[in-house]
Every structure is written in structure tokens, then in C-alpha cells.
Scaffold this motif. Sequence first.
Motif, PDB file in Angstrom:
ATOM      1  N   MET A   1      -8.677   8.321  -4.830  1.00  0.00           N
ATOM      2  CA  MET A   1      -9.550   7.654  -3.704  1.00  0.00           C
ATOM      3  C   MET A   1     -10.926   7.502  -4.125  1.00  0.00           C
ATOM      4  O   MET A   1     -11.399   8.345  -5.115  1.00  0.00           O
ATOM      5  N   VAL A   2     -11.566   6.684  -3.965  1.00  0.00           N
ATOM      6  CA  VAL A   2     -13.043   6.282  -4.542  1.00  0.00           C
ATOM      7  C   VAL A   2     -13.865   6.714  -3.486  1.00  0.00           C
ATOM      8  O   VAL A   2     -13.939   6.269  -2.225  1.00  0.00           O
ATOM      9  N   ALA A   3     -14.885   7.399  -3.507  1.00  0.00           N
ATOM     10  CA  ALA A   3     -15.893   7.645  -2.778  1.00  0.00           C
ATOM     11  C   ALA A   3     -16.952   6.227  -2.626  1.00  0.00           C
ATOM     12  O   ALA A   3     -17.294   5.744  -3.436  1.00  0.00           O
ATOM     13  N   GLU A   4     -17.502   6.402  -1.310  1.00  0.00           N
ATOM     14  CA  GLU A   4     -18.503   5.435  -0.879  1.00  0.00           C
ATOM     15  C   GLU A   4     -19.621   5.352  -1.801  1.00  0.00           C
ATOM     16  O   GLU A   4     -19.843   4.416  -2.121  1.00  0.00           O
ATOM     17  N   ASP A   5     -20.225   6.533  -2.125  1.00  0.00           N
ATOM     18  CA  ASP A   5     -21.526   6.481  -3.406  1.00  0.00           C
ATOM     19  C   ASP A   5     -21.039   5.657  -4.470  1.00  0.00           C
ATOM     20  O   ASP A   5     -21.747   5.018  -4.910  1.00  0.00           O
ATOM     21  N   THR A   6     -19.740   5.924  -4.852  1.00  0.00           N
ATOM     22  CA  THR A   6     -19.369   5.357  -6.049  1.00  0.00           C
ATOM     23  C   THR A   6     -19.340   3.583  -6.228  1.00  0.00           C
ATOM     24  O   THR A   6     -19.723   3.044  -7.112  1.00  0.00           O
TER      25      THR A   6
END
Length: 90
Positions: A1-6
Amino acid sequence: MVAEDTVLEAVSANCSRYRKARGLTYDALAKRSSISKGMLVEIEKGRANPSIAILCRMANALGVSLAELLAHGGQKTKLVQHKRSAGKVC
């Protein structure tokens, strides 16, 4: 899962990189994409959370795929300018 900030950091860096590689000013990209200059500045500074529609317009204006605009981290992207006659990305 990818963080929104990334994702926002990737979009910010990629937008700036592709815009500069094409020699486009904020004004020129704004005109091509129908996205306000202010919004483009906010996106490149990582302070805006653009919608999918805006990301699609930006990718089309820069001549890249949506995947290239969203690519982050160790992902390698190939800088390719798509022909306008080939149709829109989104």
C-alpha cells in the motif's frame, strides 16, 4: 500500500521534471492543460491534492501516461513525449 504523501511527492517531482524537460513555463502548461497556474504551482510544491481529472489533464498536456506522472521511488520511468495525434491518455 502506498501512502498519500508518497503519491503527492511523486506527482510534485514528476510534474516539475516533465515540465522543465519540455521547456514549459507554468503559464504554457496552464494553457495546454486548462489547469490554473496557481494550482500547478501548488501541485509542484506538494501542497495540493489534485483530482484524477486534473492528473489526466496534466499527463495529457505533458505528453506522458498517468502511470509516469504517478511513478515514485525506485520506479524507473522513461521520458517519452507522446504525439498529440495518438489521442489522450485519459
